[in-house]
Design a protein around this motif. Sequence first.
Motif, PDB file in Angstrom:
ATOM      1  N   LYS A  82     -11.420   1.825  -0.304  1.00  0.00           N
ATOM      2  CA  LYS A  82     -11.115   2.852  -1.295  1.00  0.00           C
ATOM      3  C   LYS A  82     -10.832   4.168  -0.571  1.00  0.00           C
ATOM      4  N   VAL A  83      -9.555   4.520  -0.498  1.00  0.00           N
ATOM      5  CA  VAL A  83      -9.143   5.746   0.194  1.00  0.00           C
ATOM      6  C   VAL A  83      -8.419   6.632  -0.804  1.00  0.00           C
ATOM      7  N   GLU A  84      -8.860   7.862  -0.915  1.00  0.00           N
ATOM      8  CA  GLU A  84      -8.239   8.791  -1.856  1.00  0.00           C
ATOM      9  C   GLU A  84      -6.778   9.023  -1.467  1.00  0.00           C
ATOM     10  N   GLY A  85      -5.907   8.933  -2.465  1.00  0.00           N
ATOM     11  CA  GLY A  85      -4.482   9.144  -2.202  1.00  0.00           C
ATOM     12  C   GLY A  85      -3.727   7.872  -1.890  1.00  0.00           C
ATOM     13  N   VAL A 104       0.864  -1.188   0.000  1.00  0.00           N
ATOM     14  CA  VAL A 104       0.000   0.000   0.000  1.00  0.00           C
ATOM     15  C   VAL A 104       0.901   1.237   0.000  1.00  0.00           C
ATOM     16  N   LEU A 105       0.768   2.038  -1.058  1.00  0.00           N
ATOM     17  CA  LEU A 105       1.638   3.207  -1.240  1.00  0.00           C
ATOM     18  C   LEU A 105       0.830   4.490  -1.364  1.00  0.00           C
ATOM     19  N   LEU A 147      -4.887   6.470   6.101  1.00  0.00           N
ATOM     20  CA  LEU A 147      -4.904   7.930   6.003  1.00  0.00           C
ATOM     21  C   LEU A 147      -3.485   8.492   6.098  1.00  0.00           C
ATOM     22  N   GLU A 148      -2.668   7.874   6.917  1.00  0.00           N
ATOM     23  CA  GLU A 148      -1.259   8.291   7.008  1.00  0.00           C
ATOM     24  C   GLU A 148      -0.524   7.997   5.701  1.00  0.00           C
ATOM     25  N   VAL A 149      -0.848   6.844   5.102  1.00  0.00           N
ATOM     26  CA  VAL A 149      -0.244   6.511   3.800  1.00  0.00           C
ATOM     27  C   VAL A 149      -0.665   7.540   2.752  1.00  0.00           C
ATOM     28  N   ALA A 150      -1.925   7.907   2.746  1.00  0.00           N
ATOM     29  CA  ALA A 150      -2.432   8.888   1.775  1.00  0.00           C
ATOM     30  C   ALA A 150      -1.696  10.214   1.888  1.00  0.00           C
ATOM     31  N   LEU A 151      -1.235  10.541   3.093  1.00  0.00           N
ATOM     32  CA  LEU A 151      -0.498  11.795   3.317  1.00  0.00           C
ATOM     33  C   LEU A 151       0.984  11.657   2.968  1.00  0.00           C
ATOM     34  N   GLY A 152       1.389  10.454   2.535  1.00  0.00           N
ATOM     35  CA  GLY A 152       2.777  10.248   2.137  1.00  0.00           C
ATOM     36  C   GLY A 152       3.709  10.001   3.305  1.00  0.00           C
ATOM     37  N   LYS A 153       3.168   9.620   4.466  1.00  0.00           N
ATOM     38  CA  LYS A 153       3.985   9.481   5.665  1.00  0.00           C
ATOM     39  C   LYS A 153       4.442   8.053   5.934  1.00  0.00           C
ATOM     40  N   ALA A 154       3.916   7.076   5.178  1.00  0.00           N
ATOM     41  CA  ALA A 154       4.266   5.681   5.449  1.00  0.00           C
ATOM     42  C   ALA A 154       3.750   4.802   4.313  1.00  0.00           C
ATOM     43  N   MET A 155       4.038   3.509   4.419  1.00  0.00           N
ATOM     44  CA  MET A 155       3.466   2.504   3.521  1.00  0.00           C
ATOM     45  C   MET A 155       3.051   1.301   4.370  1.00  0.00           C
ATOM     46  N   MET A 156       2.361   0.374   3.744  1.00  0.00           N
ATOM     47  CA  MET A 156       1.849  -0.791   4.471  1.00  0.00           C
ATOM     48  C   MET A 156       2.004  -2.038   3.625  1.00  0.00           C
ATOM     49  N   LEU A 157       2.041  -3.189   4.294  1.00  0.00           N
ATOM     50  CA  LEU A 157       1.863  -4.488   3.643  1.00  0.00           C
ATOM     51  C   LEU A 157       0.602  -5.094   4.236  1.00  0.00           C
TER      52      LEU A 157
END
Length: 319
Positions: free
Chosen positions: A274-277, A192-193, A255-265
């Motif tokens: 479905k989250v914008e960003g 998740v990027l 939401l943190e990923v959407a802000l560019g602060k992290a990624m997830m597996l």
Amino acid sequence: MTQPLTTQRNSLLGIVKFMDIYSKRLPTIKQLQYFIAVCEELSFTGAAEKLGISQPPLSTQIRNLEDSLQSTLFLRNSHSVVLTKEGEILKSKVTQLLNDLCSITKAAKINILEKVTVGTTKTLSFDYIPFFKLFLSEFRDETKIYKHNYTSKELLLELQKGNIDFAIVSDYPTRDFSENSLLIYQEPVTLVLPASHPCCQQNKVNLDDVTDLPLFWFKQQVNPFFYDQCEQVFNKLAHPLSRRAELADNLSMLLEVALGKAMMLLPQSMAQAKVEGVTYKKLISNQDKRLKINIYLIWRKDLKITAVNQAIITYFKRG
């Protein structure tokens, strides 16, 4: 000669008046089933074929039904079969009666046979895995799902306590359940990027290309086997992968990923929001193959192998 309709109706009502539930003159279930078959087909030949019998016994049962009710239910000749008014009235009542009887029978079977309790780990979203969705559909009358939001470790404790019959869990210590477990599925993980990350333009992403982002990660004790499996992959990356402690829920992390602060597996079945960003990406082949979450079916060691329990185990063996 056929009786007038009013006479037939009075005759039908008259016999009902002096019949009670113990009357030997009550129609049999077979007679009513045969009657409905003829109503639906409007043909004795067609009804006999539908019932899988020859025509003579069908005609005999309908004649006996008419004798019991002292009423003509069908007008028939060599070319057609037509319901009389009394037949129409009886058809409506009998259809409801047989439907009610089917419902009662089904409910009685479910109540007599205690349902099998199945616990499913919160690690996966089983509604999005066709294999499990089909299982839950096929065994819906025989099973009940343990609704507590439990981890695999917690489900194993519930299994040992005897609170559930089966547990569907992610990786566990094989030595404890070697004789009463099956590996039934391997769940891929999804990267998740942030949608703004350059790697989102690629079909498959190499973890080496996203080490600029910290990874939301769980504690080892939550799932030791999968944790160690991932660490083996991470340790072979050209650059170290930084970690962030997981937040309370997936949505907060997305939401943190959407802000560019992290990624997830995330397990593939959990990557549905479905989250914008946010963008979901597959990993390159060699990383994808090594980062699979093993899913096991485990049952109580003292589980009685009933027909239903055996059917559940067989279902997953074949799967």
